[in-house]
Design a protein around this motif. Sequence first.
Motif, PDB file in Angstrom:
ATOM      1  N   SER A   3      46.397 -41.632 -91.163  1.00 45.48           N
ATOM      2  CA  SER A   3      47.852 -41.440 -91.143  1.00 45.48           C
ATOM      3  C   SER A   3      48.375 -41.095 -92.534  1.00 45.48           C
ATOM      4  O   SER A   3      49.248 -40.232 -92.683  1.00 45.48           O
ATOM      5  CB  SER A   3      48.546 -42.698 -90.615  1.00 45.48           C
ATOM      6  OG  SER A   3      48.104 -43.014 -89.307  1.00 45.48           O
ATOM      7  N   GLY A   4      47.848 -41.757 -93.572  1.00 49.20           N
ATOM      8  CA  GLY A   4      48.290 -41.473 -94.935  1.00 49.20           C
ATOM      9  C   GLY A   4      47.953 -40.058 -95.366  1.00 49.20           C
ATOM     10  O   GLY A   4      48.771 -39.375 -95.996  1.00 49.20           O
ATOM     11  N   ILE A   5      46.759 -39.611 -95.019  1.00 52.36           N
ATOM     12  CA  ILE A   5      46.365 -38.232 -95.353  1.00 52.36           C
ATOM     13  C   ILE A   5      47.253 -37.239 -94.616  1.00 52.36           C
ATOM     14  O   ILE A   5      47.690 -36.227 -95.180  1.00 52.36           O
ATOM     15  CB  ILE A   5      44.884 -38.006 -94.998  1.00 52.36           C
ATOM     16  CG1 ILE A   5      43.986 -38.883 -95.875  1.00 52.36           C
ATOM     17  CG2 ILE A   5      44.516 -36.533 -95.161  1.00 52.36           C
ATOM     18  CD1 ILE A   5      42.524 -38.814 -95.502  1.00 52.36           C
ATOM     19  N   PHE A   6      47.547 -37.520 -93.353  1.00 50.96           N
ATOM     20  CA  PHE A   6      48.401 -36.619 -92.567  1.00 50.96           C
ATOM     21  C   PHE A   6      49.794 -36.508 -93.172  1.00 50.96           C
ATOM     22  O   PHE A   6      50.343 -35.406 -93.309  1.00 50.96           O
ATOM     23  CB  PHE A   6      48.485 -37.125 -91.126  1.00 50.96           C
ATOM     24  CG  PHE A   6      49.485 -36.379 -90.285  1.00 50.96           C
ATOM     25  CD1 PHE A   6      49.190 -35.121 -89.802  1.00 50.96           C
ATOM     26  CD2 PHE A   6      50.730 -36.928 -90.008  1.00 50.96           C
ATOM     27  CE1 PHE A   6      50.112 -34.418 -89.030  1.00 50.96           C
ATOM     28  CE2 PHE A   6      51.660 -36.241 -89.246  1.00 50.96           C
ATOM     29  CZ  PHE A   6      51.351 -34.978 -88.759  1.00 50.96           C
ATOM     30  N   MET A  30      51.375 -33.199 -94.807  1.00 52.63           N
ATOM     31  CA  MET A  30      52.555 -32.660 -94.136  1.00 52.63           C
ATOM     32  C   MET A  30      53.661 -32.353 -95.132  1.00 52.63           C
ATOM     33  O   MET A  30      54.221 -31.244 -95.131  1.00 52.63           O
ATOM     34  CB  MET A  30      53.058 -33.662 -93.094  1.00 52.63           C
ATOM     35  CG  MET A  30      54.290 -33.182 -92.331  1.00 52.63           C
ATOM     36  SD  MET A  30      54.918 -34.442 -91.190  1.00 52.63           S
ATOM     37  CE  MET A  30      55.512 -35.686 -92.357  1.00 52.63           C
ATOM     38  N   PHE A  31      53.979 -33.303 -96.008  1.00 49.20           N
ATOM     39  CA  PHE A  31      55.060 -33.068 -96.969  1.00 49.20           C
ATOM     40  C   PHE A  31      54.653 -32.045 -98.027  1.00 49.20           C
ATOM     41  O   PHE A  31      55.498 -31.302 -98.529  1.00 49.20           O
ATOM     42  CB  PHE A  31      55.476 -34.377 -97.635  1.00 49.20           C
ATOM     43  CG  PHE A  31      56.329 -35.246 -96.772  1.00 49.20           C
ATOM     44  CD1 PHE A  31      57.594 -34.848 -96.388  1.00 49.20           C
ATOM     45  CD2 PHE A  31      55.856 -36.466 -96.312  1.00 49.20           C
ATOM     46  CE1 PHE A  31      58.389 -35.646 -95.583  1.00 49.20           C
ATOM     47  CE2 PHE A  31      56.640 -37.277 -95.509  1.00 49.20           C
ATOM     48  CZ  PHE A  31      57.909 -36.868 -95.133  1.00 49.20           C
ATOM     49  N   ARG A  32      53.360 -32.008 -98.381  1.00 45.01           N
ATOM     50  CA  ARG A  32      52.907 -31.048 -99.380  1.00 45.01           C
ATOM     51  C   ARG A  32      52.911 -29.631 -98.818  1.00 45.01           C
ATOM     52  O   ARG A  32      53.160 -28.657 -99.542  1.00 45.01           O
ATOM     53  CB  ARG A  32      51.495 -31.407 -99.851  1.00 45.01           C
ATOM     54  CG  ARG A  32      50.958 -30.520-100.949  1.00 45.01           C
ATOM     55  CD  ARG A  32      51.809 -30.615-102.195  1.00 45.01           C
ATOM     56  NE  ARG A  32      51.322 -29.754-103.259  1.00 45.01           N
ATOM     57  CZ  ARG A  32      51.943 -29.568-104.409  1.00 45.01           C
ATOM     58  NH1 ARG A  32      53.093 -30.185-104.638  1.00 45.01           N
ATOM     59  NH2 ARG A  32      51.445 -28.781-105.331  1.00 45.01           N
ATOM     60  N   SER A  33      52.639 -29.489 -97.515  1.00 44.39           N
ATOM     61  CA  SER A  33      52.558 -28.173 -96.899  1.00 44.39           C
ATOM     62  C   SER A  33      53.900 -27.660 -96.412  1.00 44.39           C
ATOM     63  O   SER A  33      54.085 -26.451 -96.270  1.00 44.39           O
ATOM     64  CB  SER A  33      51.568 -28.208 -95.723  1.00 44.39           C
ATOM     65  OG  SER A  33      50.291 -28.650 -96.148  1.00 44.39           O
ATOM     66  N   ALA A  34      54.834 -28.560 -96.137  1.00 44.14           N
ATOM     67  CA  ALA A  34      56.137 -28.148 -95.620  1.00 44.14           C
ATOM     68  C   ALA A  34      56.907 -27.380 -96.693  1.00 44.14           C
ATOM     69  O   ALA A  34      56.965 -27.817 -97.845  1.00 44.14           O
ATOM     70  CB  ALA A  34      56.941 -29.358 -95.168  1.00 44.14           C
ATOM     71  N   PRO A  35      57.475 -26.220 -96.364  1.00 40.34           N
ATOM     72  CA  PRO A  35      58.298 -25.495 -97.345  1.00 40.34           C
ATOM     73  C   PRO A  35      59.441 -26.372 -97.847  1.00 40.34           C
ATOM     74  O   PRO A  35      60.110 -27.047 -97.062  1.00 40.34           O
ATOM     75  CB  PRO A  35      58.818 -24.298 -96.544  1.00 40.34           C
ATOM     76  CG  PRO A  35      57.870 -24.146 -95.398  1.00 40.34           C
ATOM     77  CD  PRO A  35      57.402 -25.528 -95.062  1.00 40.34           C
ATOM     78  N   TYR A  50      55.973 -33.633-103.933  1.00 38.83           N
ATOM     79  CA  TYR A  50      54.927 -33.899-104.921  1.00 38.83           C
ATOM     80  C   TYR A  50      54.089 -35.126-104.593  1.00 38.83           C
ATOM     81  O   TYR A  50      53.066 -35.360-105.244  1.00 38.83           O
ATOM     82  CB  TYR A  50      55.550 -34.081-106.313  1.00 38.83           C
ATOM     83  CG  TYR A  50      55.960 -32.785-106.961  1.00 38.83           C
ATOM     84  CD1 TYR A  50      55.019 -31.812-107.270  1.00 38.83           C
ATOM     85  CD2 TYR A  50      57.287 -32.524-107.262  1.00 38.83           C
ATOM     86  CE1 TYR A  50      55.384 -30.620-107.860  1.00 38.83           C
ATOM     87  CE2 TYR A  50      57.662 -31.330-107.861  1.00 38.83           C
ATOM     88  CZ  TYR A  50      56.715 -30.387-108.154  1.00 38.83           C
ATOM     89  OH  TYR A  50      57.074 -29.196-108.737  1.00 38.83           O
ATOM     90  N   LEU A  51      54.488 -35.913-103.613  1.00 42.08           N
ATOM     91  CA  LEU A  51      53.764 -37.142-103.288  1.00 42.08           C
ATOM     92  C   LEU A  51      52.329 -36.863-102.850  1.00 42.08           C
ATOM     93  O   LEU A  51      51.416 -37.644-103.146  1.00 42.08           O
ATOM     94  CB  LEU A  51      54.517 -37.896-102.178  1.00 42.08           C
ATOM     95  CG  LEU A  51      53.899 -39.209-101.694  1.00 42.08           C
ATOM     96  CD1 LEU A  51      53.927 -40.253-102.803  1.00 42.08           C
ATOM     97  CD2 LEU A  51      54.633 -39.725-100.459  1.00 42.08           C
ATOM     98  N   GLY A  52      52.108 -35.769-102.145  1.00 40.96           N
ATOM     99  CA  GLY A  52      50.785 -35.485-101.597  1.00 40.96           C
ATOM    100  C   GLY A  52      49.718 -35.271-102.650  1.00 40.96           C
ATOM    101  O   GLY A  52      48.559 -35.653-102.449  1.00 40.96           O
TER     102      GLY A  52
END
Length: 326
Positions: A134-137, A141-146, A204-206
Amino acid sequence: MSSRRSYLIRRVLHGLMALFIIATLLFFLFRLGLPDPTAALITEGLSPEERERIRASFGLDRPIWEQYFIYLANILQGDFGYSFHYRAPVADIIWERLGNTMVLMLPAIVLAYAIGAPLGAWLSWRRGSRTDTSGIFVGLMFRSAPMFWTGMIAILVFGIALGWLPTSGMRTLPYEATGFFDKIFTLDFLHHLILPMMVVALYYLGSPLLIMRNTMLEVYGEDFIEMARAKGLPERRILYAHAARNALLPVVTQLAVTVGLAAGGQVVVEVVFSWPGLGREILNSVRTSDFPLAQASFLVMAAFVVTLNLLVDILYTLLDPRVSFK
């Protein structure tokens, strides 16, 4: 001590050489891309004599090599020229916009890395579990989202639907500030800061989360970890006191690059939230063919990256005793 001093001197010289090359490239690229940068200031009704007078006022009537040496001499004095669009010194514009950018980007980056790095270390400890997956997802998700998409969703939910937070600007208009600190040390500014800061922090969290997790998994196989376990140390102490310290090196490198690029701001966030930062100003300077402002902005970004890379090299020896100056 002598080896450390000589290493630092070499690194500083390399950094100065890199800045010299970047400054040279910026000068010629903008001159070649905009052969007549004062075209935006010249109207159809001006006579040829008046047009030449405008060009002479900006020193563009001189040979290109003379312009180049004047440009380098002015940079050494902190003089970046005169903005075509604002009709004001470029240095004054850049430092104001850079301050606006950094009060947004620095808290967001600190928040992202303060949460992401420990969380990545903890996920590595729980590797293979549902929590790890779940943490990786979430990080991906936030790193890939525009970022513009995340910002627009945040505005729709928290700004328009719920009405909790303002959706644009640094302060509620109209306002008067006597200085930079008077502008930011107010509750109204903090109210405007929350939404864009959270959007940038989530983006930037990812990076620290995933880098820390993957590096920790590699460190777990090192001999000193097995030695710590043989001594009977608690697993949590091994995780944070021994493994995490060595796994921080790639995270610190990524942090330096992130902060250096943050000097130019996140253009998307600053445009979506109408934040008057340097990234938004770079976009405007390109649109208005204001090359003194554009090239000075890129040079400031490069100086941040070079300086922070030098600091990272110094921090490496503090985080990992195996790294030495050569």
